[in-house]
Design a protein around this motif. Sequence first.
Motif, short mmCIF file in Angstrom:
data_model
loop_
_atom_site.label_atom_id
_atom_site.label_comp_id
_atom_site.label_asym_id
_atom_site.label_seq_id
_atom_site.Cartn_x
_atom_site.Cartn_y
_atom_site.Cartn_z
N GLN A 39 10.62 -4.15 -22.06
CA GLN A 39 10.11 -5.33 -20.88
C GLN A 39 9.33 -4.59 -20.00
N VAL A 40 7.80 -5.04 -19.76
CA VAL A 40 7.09 -4.67 -19.05
C VAL A 40 6.77 -5.61 -17.68
N SER A 41 6.94 -5.03 -16.56
CA SER A 41 6.66 -5.77 -15.46
C SER A 41 5.50 -4.84 -14.46
N CYS A 42 5.08 -5.62 -13.55
CA CYS A 42 4.05 -5.29 -12.63
C CYS A 42 4.26 -5.66 -11.30
N GLU A 43 3.74 -4.81 -10.20
CA GLU A 43 3.36 -5.25 -8.98
C GLU A 43 2.41 -4.37 -8.21
N LEU A 44 1.95 -4.83 -6.98
CA LEU A 44 0.83 -4.26 -6.33
C LEU A 44 1.39 -3.22 -5.18
N VAL A 45 1.10 -2.11 -5.54
CA VAL A 45 1.54 -0.94 -4.82
C VAL A 45 0.29 -0.01 -4.17
N SER A 46 0.79 0.74 -3.41
CA SER A 46 -0.26 1.97 -2.78
C SER A 46 -0.52 3.19 -3.67
N PRO A 47 -1.58 3.34 -4.02
CA PRO A 47 -1.96 4.39 -5.01
C PRO A 47 -1.36 5.80 -4.55
N LYS A 48 -1.41 6.75 -5.42
CA LYS A 48 -1.00 8.00 -5.08
C LYS A 48 -2.16 8.83 -4.31
N ASN A 74 -3.47 11.51 -4.44
CA ASN A 74 -4.53 12.32 -5.25
C ASN A 74 -5.23 11.73 -6.23
N ARG A 75 -4.76 10.45 -6.37
CA ARG A 75 -5.42 9.52 -7.41
C ARG A 75 -5.72 8.01 -6.85
N ALA A 76 -6.52 7.99 -5.98
CA ALA A 76 -6.62 6.76 -5.15
C ALA A 76 -7.20 5.62 -5.94
N THR A 77 -7.88 5.93 -7.02
CA THR A 77 -8.57 4.83 -7.89
C THR A 77 -7.90 4.56 -9.26
N GLU A 78 -6.55 5.02 -9.38
CA GLU A 78 -6.10 5.04 -10.59
C GLU A 78 -4.61 4.24 -10.26
N GLY A 79 -4.17 3.39 -11.26
CA GLY A 79 -2.82 2.71 -11.48
C GLY A 79 -1.78 3.66 -11.90
N ILE A 80 -0.56 3.12 -11.65
CA ILE A 80 0.60 3.71 -12.05
C ILE A 80 1.34 3.39 -13.19
N LEU A 81 1.66 4.22 -14.20
CA LEU A 81 2.48 3.64 -15.40
C LEU A 81 3.98 4.49 -15.31
N TYR A 82 4.79 3.64 -15.17
CA TYR A 82 6.23 4.23 -14.92
C TYR A 82 6.89 3.79 -16.36
N LEU A 83 7.69 4.72 -16.88
CA LEU A 83 8.59 4.50 -18.04
C LEU A 83 9.99 4.90 -17.77
N GLU A 115 -7.55 3.38 -14.65
CA GLU A 115 -8.63 3.17 -13.55
C GLU A 115 -9.01 1.49 -13.32
N SER A 116 -8.53 0.82 -14.53
CA SER A 116 -8.91 -0.57 -14.69
C SER A 116 -7.70 -1.39 -13.84
N LEU A 117 -6.57 -0.78 -13.48
CA LEU A 117 -5.65 -1.12 -12.82
C LEU A 117 -5.79 -1.08 -11.22
N GLY A 162 -7.69 3.15 -2.79
CA GLY A 162 -6.82 3.53 -1.80
C GLY A 162 -5.81 2.67 -1.18
N GLU A 163 -6.08 1.52 -1.34
CA GLU A 163 -5.09 0.41 -0.89
C GLU A 163 -3.98 -0.20 -1.83
N LYS A 164 -4.58 -0.77 -2.75
CA LYS A 164 -4.05 -1.60 -3.73
C LYS A 164 -4.23 -1.25 -5.31
N VAL A 165 -3.21 -0.91 -6.15
CA VAL A 165 -3.29 -0.59 -7.31
C VAL A 165 -2.19 -1.20 -8.12
N TRP A 166 -2.33 -1.50 -9.30
CA TRP A 166 -1.16 -2.05 -10.10
C TRP A 166 -0.41 -0.94 -10.67
#
Length: 442
Positions: free
Chosen positions: A58-67, A69-78, A119-121, A126-130
């Motif tokens: 099951q995959v879900s998503c939400e808008l969060v603040s980025p890391k 050191n990686r302000a323009t990349e989304g986050i993948l959590y397993l 990066e597409s996320l 620096g503020e909102k990423v998926w």
Amino acid sequence: MKETPLSNCERRFLLRAIEEKKRLDGRQTYDYRNIRISFGTDYGCCVVELGKTRVLGQVSCELVSPKLNRATEGILYLNLELSQMAAPAFEPGRQSDLLVKLNRLLERCLRNSKCIDTESLCVVAGEKVWQIRVDLHLLNHDGNIIDAASIAAIVALCHFRRPDVSVQGDEVTLYTPEERDPVPLSIHHMPICVSFAFFQQGMYLLVDPSEREERVMDGLLVIAMNKHREICTIQSSGGIMLLKDQVLRCSKIAGVKVAEITELIQKALENDQKVRKEGGKFGFAESIADQRITAFTMEKASVDTSDVEEKAEEIIAEAEPPSEVISKPVLWTPGTAQIGEGIENAWGEPEDSEKDDEDEGGSDEAVILDSVKMDTGIEISDSGSQDAPIVLSDSEEEELIILEPEPHKNPKKIRTQTPSGKQEKAPGKRPMKKRKKKRTAN
């Protein structure tokens, strides 16, 4: 995780079968078990069956603040969960060594291999990423968890659709699926894990080991590869030494298996997308095969009734005549009846104590109630028929009935006496054996 150890007999049997290149489920050495993929009603939900091993993704998503050191990349959590529903050896709420090893291997296979364009996320730098979260639940354990989990994770990611967003200045607008169509994730490649089990210090090799084969193996080699034959990660466990030729041989086998699995995944995704566009039925309920044990319709067969009378006469002529003996009801005791010669009913039989008294006093002696007066003054007489009602005293005290014989008469007299009264003895009379009865006053 505490598993029930195999007996020496089972261990020798499995090793002997592997030496003879035979497997319990009838597969060959390099054969994979059947893979079945089914999707849920929502996007990003799937169940992968590898033989009897089942994994829910099951995959879900939400808008969060980025890391930072990686302000323009989304986050993948397993996250992989091993529940007791899959196998009783798994302990709930505890991070076992097996679970930690599987989670780390999945992270290296999917996140470190950059299979998703993170990066597409990014929505606002620096503020909102998926943040994409992949939850995997093991439903049934029959061996080779890592392969089934990797397939379920990549299938769920390919099937998932995130909501569409728009950015105007500092304002971020999130659209519902009714307003705008959801957007699929950008996936570069599909890394899939393939497991190899080694026996007898690397002399024998099996692909896709089952649960019992994993118990007797000496070592395990896991290779994560995509259909372009690019190795994403490789891990060896068990403490065995593998030669370079063995690793190369396993990588070639993994390339073939990954290509077949990738083609199967793409076909499953295309079929699901086609059904959703056409408005057909989809979901887990539609993927379950119907197994009916009864039928509502049956084929009509013609029946020939032309010679029914002739067949009936032949059957009657060949049949034996009915028996003339008719069973009659047998009355064993008053108030009971039985058809036929069965076991005698024991309802009206006297008690053991009464049988002893009757044997001693003689069966031919009759007891007659003869003008006995009780303390209350109520008289009991034997005039009339023997079926006449007997009136007893209303006293709640227990009564003693004493049988005394008369000198010139065969019938006996019965004299009643209350416990409080004194017993009177007639002169010259020898008392017989006394029988006490307990009566309850009406």
